[in-house]
Design an enzyme around this catalytic site. Sequence first.
Site, PDB file in Angstrom:
ATOM      1  CB  SER A  86      -0.931   0.007   1.211  1.00 58.75           C
ATOM      2  OG  SER A  86      -0.192  -0.124   2.411  1.00 58.75           O
ATOM      3  CG  HIS A 107      -1.099   3.992   4.047  1.00 61.13           C
ATOM      4  ND1 HIS A 107      -1.626   3.480   5.216  1.00 61.13           N
ATOM      5  CD2 HIS A 107      -0.654   2.921   3.334  1.00 61.13           C
ATOM      6  CE1 HIS A 107      -1.530   2.153   5.197  1.00 61.13           C
ATOM      7  NE2 HIS A 107      -0.935   1.795   4.082  1.00 61.13           N
TER       8      HIS A 107
END
Length: 252
Positions: free
Chosen positions: A10, A235
């Site tokens: 990711s 993220h």
Amino acid sequence: MKRYVALGSSMAAGPGIAPRATGSPVLAMRSARNYAHLTAARLGLDLVDVTFSGATTAHILSERQHGAPPQIEALDGSEAVVTVTIGGNDVGYVPLLSVAALPGLLRRMTPVGDLFDPEARNAALAAVHDSLIRVGTAIRARAPRARVLFVDYLTLLPPADTASPPLPAELFALGHHIADGLERATAAAAAETGCEVVRAGAASRDHHPWSRDPWTTKPSWIVLPLPGRGPAPLHPNAAGMRAVADLVVAAQ
């Protein structure tokens, strides 16, 4: 047009950064504005992006993920460039930080297994070092003419000497230990397999989630990105993906 294959988890896929890559699996959470897409557009490369959220080194090398074949099968030997960002899921990096950021009572009620056990994390780091070497070796074998770039992880924590850390002190220290170990393992694997390393972690020290100009997002109770809510917690954000693309382009 030169062929570019992007591999990874990711941190390379870019979950929650709109828009989703056309034709990509929903569960991959692959952004059309991740660093691979931005790099390919700037350098005029023919991109094959098989990054997939949740991927481990095993998903690069041998295991299917939600029906998708091992990522390494995207390589056919014609590649000019390969990038790979992997390893964090092998050591439980983001899960550890996600649970550590929960309020005390909720954190204590959350089953974590050995996630907070320093000895278990050290064993995982030792194992990921070997796994990353296998990744580098396998990529070099399948793409012998390519420049292979390991792109390490953007910074997810403030400096270790922060006076008021955003996580409990012992888990803040453990998170730093994992981040440092993963960064060292990535660099070592690149060096030992004839690959190169793009040091996104070092470049982003002053761009952690609590900084004035963050390249990554803060933790949240909601772990997965929701439509219209922006990048996934812990993220890269859009600025972070642009910054990593700058680093990859500069490495060419």
